[in-house]
Design an enzyme around this catalytic site. Structure first.
Site, mmCIF file in Angstrom:
data_model
loop_
_atom_site.group_PDB
_atom_site.id
_atom_site.type_symbol
_atom_site.label_atom_id
_atom_site.label_comp_id
_atom_site.label_asym_id
_atom_site.label_seq_id
_atom_site.Cartn_x
_atom_site.Cartn_y
_atom_site.Cartn_z
ATOM 1 C CG HIS A 1 -17.038 4.142 19.554
ATOM 2 N ND1 HIS A 1 -17.142 3.713 18.255
ATOM 3 C CD2 HIS A 1 -16.250 5.250 19.511
ATOM 4 C CE1 HIS A 1 -16.465 4.522 17.458
ATOM 5 N NE2 HIS A 1 -15.905 5.471 18.204
ATOM 6 C CG HIS B 1 -23.962 2.594 18.425
ATOM 7 N ND1 HIS B 1 -24.081 1.368 17.790
ATOM 8 C CD2 HIS B 1 -22.689 3.011 18.200
ATOM 9 C CE1 HIS B 1 -22.924 1.067 17.229
ATOM 10 N NE2 HIS B 1 -22.069 2.042 17.455
#
Length: 468
Positions: free
Chosen positions: A231, A278
């Site tokens: 991302h 993350h």
């Protein structure tokens, strides 16, 4: 690990106990050894620097840092969910399940009864200690509580960059409403960056932040590894590729564009921490890797674009190379969505590459007419209405293409391999997943680049000052 390597790791981990030696180029460290007293060793300053750097990297990779960010933004776990209390007791829904079991006992029991798997440490699989119990509850409450809805909506919306809905909305909108040249450039860079990021994930096999203490808002990509954040890579690549490419084509305040690119990419990066998917290290590495790829490839963007439009072998390379990379994607010991997502991205790029080549041969590219940088028409209510009409019609055509080709290709492949269309495990097999997803999104790329704009012209809603 050798004895020397093991000793070195002990020295590095004990540098906090160091005292200064009379030798100015070394420092003395007293290391305690079980069963053999203590020993004095001489450690170079470089080793202390390495230890400090490793400590900082470990801090950036820690789930506690992610959890702290979530708490600061008002995302907290519910107390009624399963968790491990301070005394090590695993509790579910506010009660002790069976008998007190510590974390270490649970792990030992898993190893003993064979339920522990090699990839369980990846934290990509749901565990009893991180999810709410749903048995006997038709409407289970989420395992988190939102105390700041502004941050929640902001970061959850930002996280959609990288989802399939983004693939078939934002990038085609650039093609329909601004300049196909920019869309072509974005798709090329996006595909390269995402492929490298996805492959790195499955080669490095570094876990995502563990839950608890992290609250995870997404479940679809739980089986994927964490390093790097794709991302973050996509947000960086798309934002700054658009900024650098647009200045060649249209007039706009570059400083304003830079601010927008920084803000958007930062929001996406922070959203990966907020959603618990993350660590900070994953995100930072994603941004750095994307920046390096862009810096290395930037001088060749013009050459690649020219070859993509004019080389007679361009459509062959545009199909064969992405398909080869999809079939040669790294194998894992469990199913992950990375291969399917990578196939979708490469297939979109492949379809667009062939479509733009065909448009060039037909002499109708729909690109902005020069001289460059061109001045865009004023943004009026009429222009907004035409843009919305193009978006609705174009998106409808892409969704129809997706559903039709997906329905046909999936049934043809399942018939060939003797599998049921409703069998999810069969659809995840490489010989079925790769060709059906590749054919579906190649078709979407072709329809987007060749047919949609021509339909706009036929409907009279192509109101841009492009070359038609």
């Amino acid at each position: 690990m050798s004895a020397n390597q093991n000793s070195l790791s002990v020295y590095v981990s004990r540098l906090s106990c160091s005292i200064t030696c009379s030798c100015k180029t070394h420092l003395w460290t007293r290391v305690g050894w079980a069963g053999c007293g203590s020993a004095r060793v001489c450690v170079h300053p470089e080793l202390k620097l390495c230890a400090a750097m490793w400590g900082f990297i470990s801090y950036l990779n820690s789930p506690e840092l992610v959890a702290s960010f979530q708490r600061c933004c008002g995302l907290v776990p519910r107390e009624t969910c399963s968790y491990v209390s301070q005394n090590g007791v695993v509790q579910l829904n506010g009660s002790v399940k069976d008998s007190p079991v510590t974390i270490h006992q649970r792990k030992a029991e898993q190893v003993a009864n064979g339920t522990s798997r090699a990839h369980d440490s990846n934290s990509n699989y749901k565990s009893a200690s991180s999810q709410c119990e749903t048995k006997g509850d038709e409407h289970p409450r989420p395992h988190y509580e939102v105390k700041n809805w502004l941050f929640y909506l902001l970061f959850v919306t930002s996280a959609t960059l990288g989802h399939e809905v983004f693939y078939i909305t934002f990038l085609p909108s650039i093609h329909w409403n601004l300049d196909p040249f920019l869309c072509r450039r974005l798709v090329n860079v996006w595909a390269v960056v995402m492929y490298i990021g996805q492959v790195m994930k499955d080669i490095l096999k570094l876990p995502r932040p563990s839950s608890p203490p992290v609250v995870k808002l997404e479940t679809r990509v739980d089986a994927e590894y964490g390093m790097p954040s794709t991302h973050a890579m996509a947000a960086t690549a798309i934002s700054f590729t658009l900024l650098l490419s647009a200045q060649e084509r249209v007039k706009f305040p570059f400083e304003l564009g830079l601010i927008v690119a920084v803000v958007l990419s930062t929001l996406v990066c922070l959203s990966r921490l907020y959603t618990g998917m993350h660590s900070a290290l994953d995100v930072i590495c994603g941004v750095v890797i994307s920046a390096v790829i862009m810096a290395v490839s930037y001088p060749y963007w013009g050459t690649i674009d020219y070859l993509q439009l004019h080389n007679p072998l361009a459509p062959v390379v545009g199909v064969v190379l992405p398909l080869f990379l999809c079939y040669k994607y790294p194998k894992l010991d469990h199913y992950s969505t990375t291969r399917g997502d990578t196939t979708i991205i490469l297939a979109c790029c492949s379809g667009c590459a062939v479509g733009y080549w065909v448009n060039e041969r037909l002499g109708l590219t729909f690109d902005l007419a020069g001289p460059f940088p061109a001045t865009l028409p004023p943004l009026t209510l009429a222009a907004l209405g035409l843009g919305m009409a193009r978006f609705v019609v174009g998106l409808g055509m892409l969704v129809l293409t997706r559903q039709t080709v997906r329905w046909v290709s999936l049934r043809v492949l399942c018939r060939i391999y003797g599998a049921s269309v409703s069998d999810i495990d069969a659809r995840r097999r490489k010989e079925i997943e790769v060709p059906y997803k590749f054919s579906t999104y190649v078709a979407i790329g072709l329809v987007n680049s060749i047919l949609v704009n021509r339909v706009f012209v036929m409907m009279g809603i192509w109101g841009l000052g492009n070359s038609v």
